[in-house]
Structures are given as C-alpha cells and as structure tokens.
Design an enzyme around this catalytic site. Sequence first.
Site, PDB file in Angstrom:
ATOM      1  N   HIS A 167      19.117  37.780  52.709  1.00 25.62           N
ATOM      2  CA  HIS A 167      19.004  39.172  53.991  1.00 25.62           C
ATOM      3  C   HIS A 167      20.164  38.626  54.833  1.00 25.62           C
ATOM      4  CE1 HIS A 167      17.839  42.459  56.449  1.00 25.62           C
ATOM      5  NE2 HIS A 167      18.125  41.213  57.665  1.00 25.62           N
ATOM      6  N   CYS A 172      12.345  44.260  57.615  1.00 26.61           N
ATOM      7  CA  CYS A 172      13.286  43.290  56.470  1.00 26.61           C
ATOM      8  C   CYS A 172      13.223  42.223  55.059  1.00 26.61           C
ATOM      9  CB  CYS A 172      15.034  42.528  57.713  1.00 26.61           C
ATOM     10  SG  CYS A 172      15.226  43.265  58.675  1.00 26.61           S
ATOM     11  N   ASN A 183      23.807  44.866  58.146  1.00 27.23           N
ATOM     12  CA  ASN A 183      21.775  44.938  57.862  1.00 27.23           C
ATOM     13  C   ASN A 183      21.408  46.017  57.694  1.00 27.23           C
ATOM     14  OD1 ASN A 183      19.352  44.423  58.364  1.00 27.23           O
ATOM     15  ND2 ASN A 183      19.463  43.075  60.203  1.00 27.23           N
TER      16      ASN A 183
HETATM   17  O1  UT7 Z   1      16.568  41.699  60.522  1.00 29.51           O
HETATM   18  C1  UT7 Z   1      15.808  41.829  61.405  1.00 29.51           C
HETATM   19  C2  UT7 Z   1      15.625  40.021  61.885  1.00 29.51           C
HETATM   20  N1  UT7 Z   1      17.354  40.432  63.054  1.00 29.51           N
HETATM   21  C3  UT7 Z   1      17.554  39.144  63.199  1.00 29.51           C
HETATM   22  O2  UT7 Z   1      17.514  38.366  62.119  1.00 29.51           O
HETATM   23  C4  UT7 Z   1      18.836  39.108  64.393  1.00 29.51           C
HETATM   24  C5  UT7 Z   1      18.835  37.949  64.942  1.00 29.51           C
HETATM   25  N2  UT7 Z   1      19.336  38.033  65.979  1.00 29.51           N
HETATM   26  C6  UT7 Z   1      20.647  37.699  66.348  1.00 29.51           C
HETATM   27  O3  UT7 Z   1      21.713  38.207  65.153  1.00 29.51           O
HETATM   28  C7  UT7 Z   1      21.434  37.703  67.425  1.00 29.51           C
HETATM   29  O4  UT7 Z   1      20.878  37.107  68.356  1.00 29.51           O
HETATM   30  C8  UT7 Z   1      22.394  39.401  67.683  1.00 29.51           C
HETATM   31  C9  UT7 Z   1      23.977  38.815  66.777  1.00 29.51           C
HETATM   32  C10 UT7 Z   1      21.641  40.131  68.477  1.00 29.51           C
HETATM   33  C11 UT7 Z   1      22.953  38.829  69.063  1.00 29.51           C
HETATM   34  O5  UT7 Z   1      23.580  37.713  69.252  1.00 29.51           O
HETATM   35  P1  UT7 Z   1      23.073  36.464  70.670  1.00 29.51           P
HETATM   36  O6  UT7 Z   1      24.082  35.634  70.171  1.00 29.51           O
HETATM   37  O7  UT7 Z   1      22.097  36.413  70.393  1.00 29.51           O
HETATM   38  O8  UT7 Z   1      23.912  37.564  71.895  1.00 29.51           O
HETATM   39  P2  UT7 Z   1      23.259  37.653  72.746  1.00 29.51           P
HETATM   40  O9  UT7 Z   1      21.852  38.596  72.997  1.00 29.51           O
HETATM   41  O10 UT7 Z   1      22.363  36.410  74.048  1.00 29.51           O
HETATM   42  O11 UT7 Z   1      23.999  38.130  73.848  1.00 29.51           O
HETATM   43  C12 UT7 Z   1      25.125  37.584  74.397  1.00 29.51           C
HETATM   44  C13 UT7 Z   1      25.653  37.792  75.461  1.00 29.51           C
HETATM   45  C14 UT7 Z   1      24.572  39.273  76.545  1.00 29.51           C
HETATM   46  O12 UT7 Z   1      25.798  39.145  78.121  1.00 29.51           O
HETATM   47  P3  UT7 Z   1      25.676  38.071  78.857  1.00 29.51           P
HETATM   48  O13 UT7 Z   1      24.035  38.376  79.028  1.00 29.51           O
HETATM   49  O14 UT7 Z   1      25.808  36.636  78.167  1.00 29.51           O
HETATM   50  O15 UT7 Z   1      26.320  38.711  79.703  1.00 29.51           O
HETATM   51  C15 UT7 Z   1      24.887  40.662  76.255  1.00 29.51           C
HETATM   52  O16 UT7 Z   1      24.715  41.452  76.612  1.00 29.51           O
HETATM   53  O17 UT7 Z   1      26.373  38.851  74.633  1.00 29.51           O
HETATM   54  C16 UT7 Z   1      25.976  40.726  75.143  1.00 29.51           C
HETATM   55  N3  UT7 Z   1      25.671  41.297  74.318  1.00 29.51           N
HETATM   56  C17 UT7 Z   1      27.934  41.614  73.849  1.00 29.51           C
HETATM   57  N4  UT7 Z   1      28.473  41.862  73.896  1.00 29.51           N
HETATM   58  C18 UT7 Z   1      29.480  42.463  72.854  1.00 29.51           C
HETATM   59  C19 UT7 Z   1      25.439  41.710  73.703  1.00 29.51           C
HETATM   60  N5  UT7 Z   1      25.326  42.679  72.086  1.00 29.51           N
HETATM   61  C20 UT7 Z   1      26.702  42.506  72.377  1.00 29.51           C
HETATM   62  C21 UT7 Z   1      28.107  43.403  72.212  1.00 29.51           C
HETATM   63  N6  UT7 Z   1      29.650  43.003  72.477  1.00 29.51           N
HETATM   64  N7  UT7 Z   1      27.857  44.314  70.706  1.00 29.51           N
END
Ligand code: UT7
Length: 340
Positions: free
Chosen positions: A256, A116, A286
């Site tokens: 980004h 990225c 993204n």
């Molecule tokens: O561009 C390259 C660099 N990448 C980045 O900068 C991305 C950085 N990371 C992020 O933007 C975020 O971590 C994400 C958008 C990828 C995820 O958001 P988050 O707030 O960190 O969610 P999480 O991974 O902590 O997941 C929270 C919950 C989980 O469920 P439990 O364990 O709390 O029951 C996930 O399983 O949300 C669940 N989850 C979803 N639910 C519905 C994960 N993906 C989804 C989804 N829809 N698509």
Amino acid sequence: MSRIRAAITGVGGYVPDYILTNQELEKMVDTSDEWITTRTGIKERRILKGEGLGTSFMVSKAVKELLDKTRTRPEEIDLIIVATITPDMPFPATANLVADEVGAVNAFSYDLAAACSGFLYALTTGAKFIEAGTYKKVIVAGGDKMSSIINYKDRTTCVIFGDGAGAVLLEPNYEDLGLIDSILRSDGSGAVYLNMKAGGSRIPASHASVDANLHYVFQDGQPVFKFAVTKMAEVAAEIAERNHLSGEDIDWLVPHQANKRIIDATAARIGLNSDKVMMNIERYGNTTAGTLPLLLWDYEGQLKKGDNLIFAAFGGGFTWGASYLRWAYDGIHFTRKTNF
Ligand code: UT7
C-alpha cells in the site's frame, strides 16, 4: 485434479488527467516540496475534476480497459466487487453503477469498505467465489476519489491523498497459480486516529456538521504511522514465513502506498531490496483502495508467470493484511493462450 486457485488474468487502471503537484500545494497551504518529499515520498497526485463525476467513473474506466485487454465480454462477468470508502453515494453501491456502466448485465455486484486495505480484503473475498467453484469470472476493483473528502486547507492530509482506480479479473487456475494465502486483520479501536466523522448514521449531514469540517478525512498521523509501520511489516513477514518464502523467493512486494518510509520498513523486514518493491507513490500519492491495483497496472509489463508476489496493506479501521499470490501470465500484452 489439483485444487482451484483464483488467478489474476488481467489488470486495468485509470488515473485522472489533472496533476496536483507539490509546488501547487505550496501555494494552497503552509507546506513545502521538501517536507512532502522527505516525509512521504510523494511528488504529485491525480485529481478527478468535473461536475458529477464520482468513484464509479474511474472504476468503470479501469474495468472497461480490463475487459478490453482480456478480451472478455461484459455479459460473461459473474461478480464485481468494488473496494471504496468514497462511493458515489451511500446507496446504491458503486459496484452496481459500474456493472451498469460497463454492461455486466449478468453480474451481481457490491461494495466493500476497508479503507486502504479494501483491495486486499476484496481480492481475498472474490477469490473465495472462484475457489469454491461457484463462479468463473470475478472482477475485483479498488478506487477512491479521495479529493471528495479532503480538506484542501488541512496540510496534514491534503498533501497525501489522490484519486485513482484499478481492477483485476479473477479466473480459475489449475496450475497452482493465483492467490495462495491471505492474512486479514482489523481493530476498530483505531477509529479514533483515522476517520471521517459525519455523513453516516451517527452524525448525518447537517449545516453544523459541515461548519465543523466533519465531512473530511481526519488523521492523527503519528500514531497511524507507528501502527502502520509495525503491523504492515509484521503481517508481511508472517505470510512469508508461513509459506516458507525467504527474501530470495519473493519476486515482488506490492505494498500500500501511504508513505515511502512505511514501504521501506516493510521491505527491509522481509529482506527485499528496493528493486523488488513496486512503488508509484511519487506520482499518485495515496489513492486508498486504488493503490494496489494501480501498482499492478504500472508493473504488469515486468511480471512473469510464476512470480511470487507479496501484497501488504494498512489503513483506516484499523484494517491491515497481507496476501501471497503467484502471478499467472507473462507481460502486458496478454493473449489467452492457456485455458485457465
Ligand atoms: O493509508 C492509510 C494509513 N495512513 C498512513 O499510513 C499514514 C501514516 N502517517 C504518516 O505517513 C505520517 O505520520 C505523515 C506523513 C502523515 C506525517 O509525517 P510525520 O513525520 O509523522 O509528521 P508529524 O505529523 O509528526 O508532523 C511533524 C511536523 C509538525 O510540526 P511540529 O508540531 O513539529 O511543529 C506538523 O505540524 O510537521 C508538520 N506538518 C507539516 N509541515 C509541512 C504536518 N504536515 C505538514 C505539511 N507540510 N504538509
């Protein structure tokens, strides 16, 4: 004579026609429009459909538009750098294919892989060839067909990424416009959090690697989020401070597009209101190396000569960085009035 700077003198872009909406994703995986919107800011993303079409297809479209808008003949181009992690094939470089497709017969060309942060790395690299006085016309492109390495059964990644490409032309400038400063960083220990494990020399493609889903993007979202939000804000603040720019001096943040929450935190750290922050994550998601040039493509009409732009990126590697660039022309209908 004042020093040579590398100015962006035009922008081209391309996004595929097919729009993958949050509603369509709701039918594919266990997710919701509400979750995607509140956690990331994304509403839809573009997907490149069509047998045999790779990243070079999108980058070539962006470069052709760029050549057209800047009234540049392809034979005049000295160098094409394509930032991508989804090359058409391991070799030859996607940039070689693009140069051939657009008729840049006098250019040499190569790819640059920094995920990225790829466009920022390529911009800084390309600028050096101009600043050294070696070349006069350098194209820096960023593009990724992320849909080619995304598992559309994995809700943690498939809602985030999209396809697209953009390109800029760099030319010498003697009015102190163009790229002023860059800070680029990397930390390979971040590889465990964001990677695609197979298809390289460590795990070549095999039936076993395919069965184990190793040819898809793996992301451990939370640690990546923590690094991204800290490092992108830190490096944006560092480049502003060392160039004595306060929030009032900065006209645009070009961040980004990984997550709206990361973008908002970066803007807050350097004292910018949302009206100075370029954002199109809601429409494209993204696009990895494509995000920064696609922002310039969308916002070109609002930019004015002398505007202070701060670019910031974070991505796989980990790689991250920020650049300070003074914009070199007014508006979208660029006609060559100045001898750059
Ligand atoms: O561009 C390259 C660099 N990448 C980045 O900068 C991305 C950085 N990371 C992020 O933007 C975020 O971590 C994400 C958008 C990828 C995820 O958001 P988050 O707030 O960190 O969610 P999480 O991974 O902590 O997941 C929270 C919950 C989980 O469920 P439990 O364990 O709390 O029951 C996930 O399983 O949300 C669940 N989850 C979803 N639910 C519905 C994960 N993906 C989804 C989804 N829809 N698509």
